[in-house]
Design a protein around this motif. Sequence first.
Motif, mmCIF file in Angstrom:
data_model
loop_
_atom_site.group_PDB
_atom_site.id
_atom_site.type_symbol
_atom_site.label_atom_id
_atom_site.label_comp_id
_atom_site.label_asym_id
_atom_site.label_seq_id
_atom_site.Cartn_x
_atom_site.Cartn_y
_atom_site.Cartn_z
ATOM 1 N N LEU A 425 30.448 17.602 36.012
ATOM 2 C CA LEU A 425 31.507 17.679 36.685
ATOM 3 C C LEU A 425 32.768 18.302 35.800
ATOM 4 O O LEU A 425 33.805 18.971 36.416
ATOM 5 N N SER A 426 32.931 18.095 34.592
ATOM 6 C CA SER A 426 33.846 18.733 33.743
ATOM 7 C C SER A 426 33.830 20.172 33.937
ATOM 8 O O SER A 426 35.064 20.729 33.819
ATOM 9 N N LEU A 427 32.686 20.872 33.721
ATOM 10 C CA LEU A 427 32.568 22.297 33.707
ATOM 11 C C LEU A 427 32.973 22.730 35.182
ATOM 12 O O LEU A 427 33.630 23.867 35.200
ATOM 13 N N ALA A 428 32.641 22.016 36.183
ATOM 14 C CA ALA A 428 32.918 22.399 37.550
ATOM 15 C C ALA A 428 34.454 22.385 37.704
ATOM 16 O O ALA A 428 35.022 23.398 38.175
ATOM 17 N N LEU A 429 35.158 21.269 37.132
ATOM 18 C CA LEU A 429 36.507 21.448 37.235
ATOM 19 C C LEU A 429 37.163 22.607 36.337
ATOM 20 O O LEU A 429 38.207 23.308 37.033
ATOM 21 N N THR A 435 38.716 30.104 38.144
ATOM 22 C CA THR A 435 37.589 30.719 38.509
ATOM 23 C C THR A 435 37.123 32.148 37.976
ATOM 24 O O THR A 435 36.145 32.741 37.649
ATOM 25 N N GLU A 436 38.184 33.209 38.032
ATOM 26 C CA GLU A 436 38.137 34.526 37.617
ATOM 27 C C GLU A 436 37.415 34.633 36.164
ATOM 28 O O GLU A 436 36.864 35.596 35.995
ATOM 29 N N ARG A 437 38.112 33.776 35.183
ATOM 30 C CA ARG A 437 37.674 33.966 33.746
ATOM 31 C C ARG A 437 36.340 33.352 33.393
ATOM 32 O O ARG A 437 35.496 33.734 32.626
ATOM 33 N N LEU A 438 36.152 32.090 34.328
ATOM 34 C CA LEU A 438 34.857 31.120 33.840
ATOM 35 C C LEU A 438 34.019 30.908 34.800
ATOM 36 O O LEU A 438 33.284 30.018 34.912
ATOM 37 N N PHE A 439 33.920 31.894 35.791
ATOM 38 C CA PHE A 439 32.905 32.001 36.701
ATOM 39 C C PHE A 439 31.494 31.835 36.245
ATOM 40 O O PHE A 439 30.469 30.932 36.869
ATOM 41 N N PHE A 440 31.029 32.530 34.918
ATOM 42 C CA PHE A 440 29.731 32.492 34.350
ATOM 43 C C PHE A 440 29.627 31.151 33.819
ATOM 44 O O PHE A 440 28.086 30.812 33.617
ATOM 45 N N ALA A 491 29.640 44.150 26.159
ATOM 46 C CA ALA A 491 30.492 44.817 25.433
ATOM 47 C C ALA A 491 32.056 44.389 25.367
ATOM 48 O O ALA A 491 32.237 44.227 26.533
ATOM 49 N N PRO A 492 32.838 44.459 24.537
ATOM 50 C CA PRO A 492 34.239 44.305 24.599
ATOM 51 C C PRO A 492 34.700 45.479 25.565
ATOM 52 O O PRO A 492 34.433 46.404 25.743
ATOM 53 N N GLY A 493 35.734 45.093 26.381
ATOM 54 C CA GLY A 493 36.343 45.679 27.353
ATOM 55 C C GLY A 493 35.635 45.828 28.678
ATOM 56 O O GLY A 493 36.004 46.536 29.740
ATOM 57 N N VAL A 494 34.408 45.079 28.974
ATOM 58 C CA VAL A 494 33.687 45.041 30.280
ATOM 59 C C VAL A 494 34.759 44.303 31.203
ATOM 60 O O VAL A 494 35.343 43.592 30.912
ATOM 61 N N THR A 495 34.640 45.217 32.431
ATOM 62 C CA THR A 495 35.604 44.732 33.387
ATOM 63 C C THR A 495 34.722 44.085 34.631
ATOM 64 O O THR A 495 33.722 44.553 34.696
ATOM 65 N N GLY A 496 35.282 43.330 35.333
ATOM 66 C CA GLY A 496 34.585 42.673 36.465
ATOM 67 C C GLY A 496 35.500 41.815 37.300
ATOM 68 O O GLY A 496 36.589 41.831 37.364
#
Length: 496
Positions: A425-429, A435-440, A491-496
Amino acid sequence: MTLRALLAVLATVLACLALWQLEGQRRGVDIASFTVSDTPVTRYAMAGADGPVVVVAHGFAGSRQMMQAYTLDLARAGYRVWAFDFEGHGRNRVPMSGDVNSLDGTTRLLMAQTGRVVRAAVAQEAWAGEVALLGHSMATDIIIRTALEEDRVGPVVAISAFSQAVTETEPDTLLLITGAWEAGLRGFAREAVEMVTPGAGEGQTVQAGAVTRRAVVAPLAEHVAVLHSRLGRAEAIAWLDAAYGRVSDVAVRATGPWFLALMFAIVALAAPLARLLPQRAPPARKAMRSRQFVLVVLVPALLAPLLAPLLAVQVETRLLPVLVADYLALHLALYGVCQLAFLWVMGRRPEGLRPVAVLALLVWGLGVFGFALDRYGANFWPTPERLAIIMALSLGAVPFMLADAVLARGALLWQRLASRSGFILSLALAILLDTERLFFLAMIAPVILLFFLIYGLMGRWVAARAGATSVGVALGLILAWALGVSFPLFAPGVTG
């Protein structure tokens, strides 16, 4: 014979039987690994095989090993099979790059990689006909788009597929295999056959001109179990046989149940083996009072997702996409240190370290269990590039698992379940807050749950002999390892 001895014998027999069945799937198949450019490839073929060439691609966060049920069956059916690791996956040391949301970004780069493997297979096998492509999940879009651009590609088998490149005329020879519990992907497969023949359903082969298409459902299967479906593998062989005008005489054997049986047996054998360790664990304390327990679980669960993003900005290592590696290390560290502090104040402190117990758990957890997983299920051995990720994750995973081991020692069942649910639940929070940075991070939850289920049991048995500290340190290192090998490198600089 005591009950414990009987259970140990039964687990050993089960492990031997499972190994016999799983090795039987490989018997007679020549398996050779090499590289095409920088791409790791494994070739599967019977001795002297001259059948068509099939190139096999895995899904996101997968590896060549995850596709073995299909590759070995196809090889035993006389095909020459080339399976490879996509960039950033398995043992491929080249990270994924490009824009993951653009067809001209990561997708185009993975298509080019697939094309290189296809051309290398054609050249090395001296194959004059069309090459078949088989892929799972993410790879289905890659192989379908590759089939539309590579002249040498013929029939396509797409497992758990989704691709906007599918039209009523392309690709012209397409089999779609979907797990019964993949509702959305089953819908896409039905749409793909209805493009050719309106009203067609699952289990029907439809044709219109040069286009042949079929959608089948693997019973009792979800997104991973579909890779072991006997029906799906038999359908794939029959589809390729029809496309190439061949008749294969090969028995499609059960693999998934035997793989699970082997993993279960290895875990079960940890119990009698743990009893060989010297008895040096102090008596387990009484279960924590409910108010204390809620405090120990709730405060770290709320504090870690609030503070970790602020610290992650200061240590932007970008070893994995969207700060997953460095963020997760910080989240685990904050959670574990906070929990240890509360436990220390409440008088529940780590006892002495037993190096023999740490080594024993590492050998069994990484060496035996890890070897079996890597050989029969999924990649578990890190490339040198992943060692830095494992080291970074261990800085957080060790205090996290040390706190978990101290808390679990003497805890009631509901407390152990609630404590580990608190971390999920802590990860879900954390995901909800960014969400944009931590979706994975959402993909990490199943790995954590499986870790607690498998290694939590082994750790519990070792803790009864050597105490919580040794178990916490060993499991922290194993958790860092498991997470470090599970997710793609970007790789560094990958966008998504």
